[in-house]
Design an enzyme around this catalytic site. Structure first.
Site, PDB file in Angstrom:
ATOM      1  N   ASP A 195      19.656 -26.359  -0.084  1.00  0.00           N
ATOM      2  CA  ASP A 195      18.325 -25.872   0.285  1.00  0.00           C
ATOM      3  C   ASP A 195      18.033 -24.450  -0.181  1.00  0.00           C
ATOM      4  O   ASP A 195      16.909 -24.103  -0.506  1.00  0.00           O
ATOM      5  CB  ASP A 195      18.145 -25.940   1.815  1.00  0.00           C
ATOM      6  CG  ASP A 195      19.271 -25.251   2.578  1.00  0.00           C
ATOM      7  OD1 ASP A 195      20.176 -24.705   1.930  1.00  0.00           O
ATOM      8  OD2 ASP A 195      19.252 -25.266   3.819  1.00  0.00           O
ATOM      9  N   HIS A 196      19.064 -23.610  -0.268  1.00  0.00           N
ATOM     10  CA  HIS A 196      18.812 -22.196  -0.509  1.00  0.00           C
ATOM     11  C   HIS A 196      18.544 -21.850  -1.974  1.00  0.00           C
ATOM     12  O   HIS A 196      18.004 -20.796  -2.268  1.00  0.00           O
ATOM     13  CB  HIS A 196      19.997 -21.352  -0.023  1.00  0.00           C
ATOM     14  CG  HIS A 196      19.996 -21.102   1.452  1.00  0.00           C
ATOM     15  ND1 HIS A 196      20.042 -22.110   2.376  1.00  0.00           N
ATOM     16  CD2 HIS A 196      19.946 -19.945   2.168  1.00  0.00           C
ATOM     17  CE1 HIS A 196      20.036 -21.587   3.588  1.00  0.00           C
ATOM     18  NE2 HIS A 196      19.972 -20.275   3.494  1.00  0.00           N
ATOM     19  N   ASP A 230      25.619 -20.604   8.494  1.00  0.00           N
ATOM     20  CA  ASP A 230      24.295 -20.019   8.382  1.00  0.00           C
ATOM     21  C   ASP A 230      23.929 -19.472   9.752  1.00  0.00           C
ATOM     22  O   ASP A 230      24.169 -20.124  10.767  1.00  0.00           O
ATOM     23  CB  ASP A 230      23.273 -21.071   7.961  1.00  0.00           C
ATOM     24  CG  ASP A 230      21.967 -20.422   7.572  1.00  0.00           C
ATOM     25  OD1 ASP A 230      21.723 -20.230   6.373  1.00  0.00           O
ATOM     26  OD2 ASP A 230      21.200 -20.073   8.489  1.00  0.00           O
ATOM     27  N   ARG A 284      13.003 -13.857   9.686  1.00  0.00           N
ATOM     28  CA  ARG A 284      13.620 -12.593   9.298  1.00  0.00           C
ATOM     29  C   ARG A 284      12.680 -11.812   8.401  1.00  0.00           C
ATOM     30  O   ARG A 284      11.985 -12.410   7.581  1.00  0.00           O
ATOM     31  CB  ARG A 284      14.889 -12.903   8.519  1.00  0.00           C
ATOM     32  CG  ARG A 284      16.039 -12.186   9.074  1.00  0.00           C
ATOM     33  CD  ARG A 284      17.338 -12.691   8.600  1.00  0.00           C
ATOM     34  NE  ARG A 284      18.145 -12.996   9.765  1.00  0.00           N
ATOM     35  CZ  ARG A 284      19.264 -13.659   9.730  1.00  0.00           C
ATOM     36  NH1 ARG A 284      19.720 -14.118   8.594  1.00  0.00           N
ATOM     37  NH2 ARG A 284      19.935 -13.867  10.833  1.00  0.00           N
ATOM     38  N   SER A 286      22.525 -12.296   8.410  1.00  0.00           N
ATOM     39  CA  SER A 286      23.049 -13.580   7.953  1.00  0.00           C
ATOM     40  C   SER A 286      24.554 -13.718   8.109  1.00  0.00           C
ATOM     41  O   SER A 286      25.269 -12.772   8.426  1.00  0.00           O
ATOM     42  CB  SER A 286      22.642 -13.790   6.498  1.00  0.00           C
ATOM     43  OG  SER A 286      23.747 -13.677   5.658  1.00  0.00           O
ATOM     44  N   ARG A 320      26.442 -14.681   5.560  1.00  0.00           N
ATOM     45  CA  ARG A 320      27.053 -14.664   4.219  1.00  0.00           C
ATOM     46  C   ARG A 320      28.286 -13.773   4.199  1.00  0.00           C
ATOM     47  O   ARG A 320      28.229 -12.586   4.473  1.00  0.00           O
ATOM     48  CB  ARG A 320      26.032 -14.229   3.167  1.00  0.00           C
ATOM     49  CG  ARG A 320      25.507 -12.829   3.324  1.00  0.00           C
ATOM     50  CD  ARG A 320      24.314 -12.578   2.397  1.00  0.00           C
ATOM     51  NE  ARG A 320      23.121 -13.202   2.920  1.00  0.00           N
ATOM     52  CZ  ARG A 320      21.891 -12.719   2.803  1.00  0.00           C
ATOM     53  NH1 ARG A 320      21.676 -11.604   2.152  1.00  0.00           N
ATOM     54  NH2 ARG A 320      20.855 -13.347   3.319  1.00  0.00           N
TER      55      ARG A 320
END
Ligand code: MIC
Ligand code: SF4
Length: 748
Positions: free
Chosen positions: A92-93, A157, A445, A641, A643
């Site tokens: 999706d990203h 996520d 965000r 996030s 990440r």
């Protein structure tokens, strides 16, 4: 997904809950029920909020494509044949919003071929479900297909808590955590404290679930939820749709909360049924009392929660938050005056609805109701209007029920079922580089540079219905609640409050599902990583700690003010290197404000005196000389996030310790996992002592022990030493990760 694991979980609940009630000598909240039923070993587990480390067994792991790459690369290093826990990957990203759904997905498939092939081949081999590009945004797909009340899910996520809308504990983690759980290890997390939010009354008019969380963001701030679970309950909760609950729990990430959850109720059952999980709904209803807090908790919440907040939904006004941070909140009635006072650009360049937070049928139908009113009055969108549906189901239902047409007629573009502009995958042509401009979205965000890579874009957040009305106005100082707009023929229009349906009366229209099951004989398959790839790189273990103190290290950067993971490891164009540690590390700290430099992302090589270099370039110079460095930071460092690149890049480029006023949860764990020493100032004022020419030592590392502060020496350029104390939150095991060089090294 089969119903068997749910049956099994529910069957074990009564006994486990009785045992926990007995051990704690009291009634249990819902979050506690889920924690105790997922304990790795209830008998040896210590249950102390804010102190104990919990070892839990999640039911499921979900990964999105931008973080799955590192999660899977780390899983591969563990050398297992198959995942130990049901897992899925969601593409999706990496889809860039440019010209509309179909072309954007096609382009993404071309551009990201290597990455998709890697993810698909790894998923097939290791027994992981694969959701193709265009199938939908991870959290929406999880909500529609996998989420069930009482479950524990971890996801790579930070908005994984979206699943709390269906009464599950859904928690965002770094890829290393996911990799370990897939390899069969229990998952470890600090026992969160519990915040109870009691909702009374009922939302009405323009107010929506989004406003509950926007208001809470203002109240509790971006660090108010750190290491806490937010549990919603009360008569007002039962009036909110399951997807509306999902919006609220999704954005609990903006409070820094470990996760957020609602009690099981009929709204959840209705959502399960309409998403073809009637049997799950029946099971949940039959086990209702185990999927809610005990009655004693509801009667006296203050006895069971560490903090209780009351919100009367009937009095809640629509809110707008931003720019640059989700906790700068105010009711929309106050926005115009504030925009004027603070000089925000009043013209709105773009209005964006959808995303993982707000693309439910309810959101879309309420927004479409506003759109229809505007169209009827002869209005057109004055700002660019973009819609990102959360899933194939939503997308197809939007077409079937005419919403798509409505949005397009008002001048909108419907984008792919993907993250798109929410994560900087947005090719804008409506502004000049670095032009100061305002946008408004229903996303979650709004950190600087996040949507379009331009730190001068002021990003505001509101409910999708408010955003739609604002698209017609094209200005920030319009209040749709009582303001009027003028149509081309001069007539004045006042919008009626939005109306919509919680769930589609005709059920969801289904399109191409986009799910690919893993191979049955995965063992024989190969994971596809072209050796010359610019997008993927197998990981090499980080070096072990050499047993020595850190001595006289330069300060790589002293981050000033907000330093989110978007500042440390920006996304947008950099997303394409999420599987290539060396390449992505060039983005390190590009968005961060350096107390030692005028320009964000830049600093001085203190060894040569050369300035105006990117932080990554400086780090590479130190690394080439075999010199490590430290990073100094402010409050809530690493907010946002999950990440782990924000921890892996510093580690890769030689950062040995990160010393800050406070950390956000996921990032602190990511640093520990990658073998960086995360320290917090015992006295936050010590932050001010650090100057560019200083060198920093961290001493006594051989004696590193849980709960024991560490001594840091700041060597001043005039030869004086300043000794300060720093704390860490590492357990014995986590100290082991530090010594081994990373959690993964400690495993092997
Ligand atoms: C985000 O919303 O910031 C992201 C992009 O979804 C991240 C994950 C990532 O950086 O890949 C998150 O929320 O964890
Ligand atoms: Fe995607 Fe944005 Fe949701 Fe993150 S917050 S998962 S980038 S839509």
């Amino acid at each position: 997904m089969s119903v068997e694991p749910i049956k099994k979980l529910y069957a074990t609940m009564p006994e486990k809950l009785a045992r926990a009630r007995k051990k704690f000598g009291r009634a249990l909240t819902l979050a506690e029920k889920i924690l105790v039923t997922h304990a790795d070993d209830f008998n040896v587990q210590v249950w102390e909020r804010g102190k104990a480390q919990l070892l839990l067994r999640p039911d499921r792991v979900a990964m999105q494509d931008a973080t799955a790459q590192m999660a899977l690369l780390q899983f591969i290093q563990a050398g297992k044949k198959k995942v130990a826990v049901s897992s899925t990957v969601h593409c999706d990203h990496l889809i860039r919003a440019q010209s509309g759904a179909k072309e954007d997905v096609q382009r993404a498939i071309e551009e990201n071929k290597e990455v998709y092939n890697f993810l698909r081949s790894a998923a097939r081999k290791f027994g992981i479900g694969f959701w193709k590009p265009g199938a939908g945004i991870i959290h929406q797909v999880v909500l529609e297909n996998y989420a069930f009340p009482g479950a524990l899910l971890i996801g790579t996520d930070s908005h994984t808590p979206n699943g709390g809308g269906l009464g599950m504990l859904a928690i965002g983690v770094g890829g290393a955590d996911a990799g370990e759980v897939m390899a069969g290890l229990p998952w470890e997390v600090l026992h969160p404290k519990l915040v109870g939010v009691r909702l009374t009354g009922q939302l009405k008019g323009w107010s929506s679930p989004k406003d509950v969380i926007l208001y809470l963001c203002g109240l509790l701030t971006v660090k108010g939820g750190t290491n806490k679970i937010i549990e919603y309950f009360g008569p007002g909760a039962a009036t909110i749709s399951a997807t509306g609950k999902g919006t609220i729990t999704n954005m609990g990430a903006e409070l820094g909360a470990t996760t957020s959850i609602f009690q099981f109720d009929d709204k959840m059952a209705a959502y399960l049924s309409i998403t073809e999980r009637d049997e799950w709904a029946k099971l949940a209803k039959a086990n209702r009392e185990n999927l809610m807090s005990d009655p004693e908790v509801m009667a006296h919440p203050e006895k069971y929660y560490d903090q209780v907040v009351e919100i009367n939904l009937s009095e809640l006004e629509p809110h707008v938050v931003g720019p640059h941070t989700p906790d700068l909140a105010r009711p929309i009635s106050k926005l115009a005056a504030e925009a004027k006072e603070k000089g925000y650009p009043v013209q709105l360049k773009a209005a964006l609805i959808g995303s993982c937070t707000n693309s439910s049928y309810e959101d879309i139908s309420r927004s479409a109701h506003i759109a229809q009113q505007g169209l009827k009055a002869g209005l057109k969108a004055k700002a660019g209007f973009l819609v990102t549906p959360g899933s194939e189901r939503i997308y197809n239902t939007m077409i079937r029920d005419g919403f798509m047409k409505t949005f397009e007629t008002m001048g909108g573009t419907v984008l792919a079922n993907a993250c798109g502009p929410c994560i900087g995958q947005w090719k804008r042509s409506d502004i000049q580089t670095k032009e100061s401009n305002s946008i408004i979205s229903s996303y979650n965000r709004n950190f600087p540079g996040r949507n379009d890579g331009n730190a001068e874009t002021l990003s505001f957040l509101a409910s999708p219905e408010i955003v739609t009305a604002m698209a017609f106005a094209g200005t920030l100082d319009f209040n749709p609640v009582n303001g009027t707009l003028t149509a081309a023929d001069g007539t004045k229009i006042k919008f009626e409050p939005p109306r919509g349906e919680e769930l589609p009366a005709k059920g969801f229209a289904k399109g191409e599902e986009g799910f690919e099951a893993p191979a049955t004989d995965g063992d024989k398959l190969q994971v596809e990583i072209p050796p010359t790839s610019e997008r993927l790189q197998l990981l090499k273990p980080f070096p072990r700690w050499d047993g020595k103190d850190f001595s006289k290290l330069p300060i790589l950067i002293k981050a000033k003010g907000k330093c989110t993971t978007d500042h440390i490891s920006p996304a947008g164009p950099w997303l394409k290197y999420r599987g290539h540690l060396d390449k992505i590390s060039d983005n390190m700290f590009l968005g961060a404000n350096n107390a030692f430099g005028a320009e964000p992302g830049k600093g001085t090589d203190v060894l040569s005196g050369e300035s105006g270099l990117t932080i990554a370039a400086i780090a590479r110079r130190y690394k080439a000389k075999g010199i490590g460095s430290v990073v100094v930071g402010d409050e809530n460092y690493g907010e946002g996030s999950s990440r782990e690149h924000a921890a892996m890049s510093p580690r890769f480029l030689g950062v040995l310790a990160v010393l800050v006023k406070s950390f956000a949860r996921i990032h602190e764990t990511n640093l520990k996992k990658q073998g960086i020493l995360p320290l917090t100032f015992a006295d936050p004022k010590d932050y001010d002592r650090f100057e560019q020419a200083d060198r920093v030592s961290v001493v006594g590392l051989a004696g590193l022990a849980p709960g024991k502060p560490v001594e840091v020496v700041v060597h001043k350029s005039d030869g004086k030493d300043v000794r300060i104390m720093a704390n860490h939150s590492m357990t014995e095991q986590q100290i082991g990760w530090f010594k081994a060089g990373s959690a993964l090294n400690a495993l092997n």
